[in-house]
Design an enzyme around this catalytic site. Structure first.
Site, PDB file in Angstrom:
ATOM      1  N   ARG A 168       0.836  -1.209   0.000  1.00  0.00           N
ATOM      2  CA  ARG A 168       0.000   0.000   0.000  1.00  0.00           C
ATOM      3  C   ARG A 168       0.869   1.257   0.000  1.00  0.00           C
ATOM      4  O   ARG A 168       0.559   2.235  -0.669  1.00  0.00           O
ATOM      5  CB  ARG A 168      -0.946   0.016   1.199  1.00  0.00           C
TER       6      ARG A 168
ATOM      7  N   HIS B 211      -6.203   8.532  11.427  1.00  0.00           N
ATOM      8  CA  HIS B 211      -5.872   7.105  11.326  1.00  0.00           C
ATOM      9  C   HIS B 211      -4.402   6.871  10.965  1.00  0.00           C
ATOM     10  O   HIS B 211      -4.040   5.794  10.503  1.00  0.00           O
ATOM     11  CB  HIS B 211      -6.779   6.414  10.298  1.00  0.00           C
TER      12      HIS B 211
END
Ligand SMILES: [Zn+2]
Length: 235
Positions: free
Chosen positions: A62, A112
């Site tokens: 990612r 986050h």
């Protein structure tokens, strides 16, 4: 100056929908699979304890992918609002990519965490990080091989909630962009803002679970809705 007459302080919550238009697939959305693993199974502290290599490989992939993506017109419009808005403004993002920053936004809070940070669980220092973690590189601060992705996993507390709630208490307008309204605590921000008298606006591809809490919902791609809204605010 119509908007500015009534509104001084703005809190903007952004979610996966705004990054999706840059080609970053939804991370916390339902039903996502990665090599037959549910995303929840590679994004929890338990998963990291059980199979750290699997989790690190997932995040290495990612981290590499987001560096090939570009901000879209929604990111650039928010950066323009950030630069030109004279009152308080805070972009609270659930996204762990850096597309807001690359578009030029300054007042961004990553609740986050961030893909491009590594967090040392030995010395607690966060370091900017663009390469892999799978090979267990040493922490730049202390040398321990104890780096993990600086991303909030399922079951972990989001970052900087005190700052977020302080901003919500002081805002006249709360805008939610590209979020499902399904993940708490962010899903509750609209209620908090509304109860404190803020105007609430949702810009989303489709109605969300939280739509009923917004004074107004505009449906469509963020890349169209956000630049139009920013133009209204800066009239
Ligand atoms: Zn360290």
């Amino acid at each position: 100056m119509a908007a500015m007459d009534r509104i001084r302080n703005i809190v903007i919550l952004t979610g996966a929908g705004i990054s999706a238009e840059s080609g970053i697939d939804t991370f916390r959305g339902g039903g996502g699979l990665w090599e037959q693993h549910r995303v929840e199974d590679v994004a929890t502290p338990e998963a990291f304890a059980r199979d750290p290599e699997l989790v690190l490989r997932f995040y290495d992939m990612r981290r590499e992918a987001i560096q090939t993506k570009q901000p879209n017109p929604a990111h650039f419009a928010l950066a323009r609002l950030d630069a030109e808005w004279p009152g308080e403004l805070l972009i609270v993002t659930q996204n762990v990519d850096d597309l807001h920053e690359r578009a030029g936004a300054k007042r961004v809070l990553h609740m986050h965490g961030e893909h491009l940070n590594a967090w040392c669980t030995w010395c607690d220092v966060r370091s900017s990080w663009r390469g892999p973690l799978l090979n267990r590189p040493p922490c730049p601060a202390c040398g321990a091989r104890a780096l993990r992705p600086d991303v909030v996993w399922f079951g972990e507390m989001p970052y900087r909630m005190d700052e977020i709630y302080a901003a919500l208490r002081g805002c006249d307008m709360f805008v939610s962009i590209g979020t499902s309204g399904a993940v708490y605590p962010a899903a509750g921000f609209v209620r908090d803002a509304r109860e404190l008298g803020a105007r609430t606006l949702e810009l989303n591809l489709e109605h969300s679970e939280g739509s009923a809490w917004f004074d107004e919902s505009r449906l469509g791609p963020a890349g169209e809705l956000v630049p139009a809204w920013v133009a209204e605010m800066l009239l």
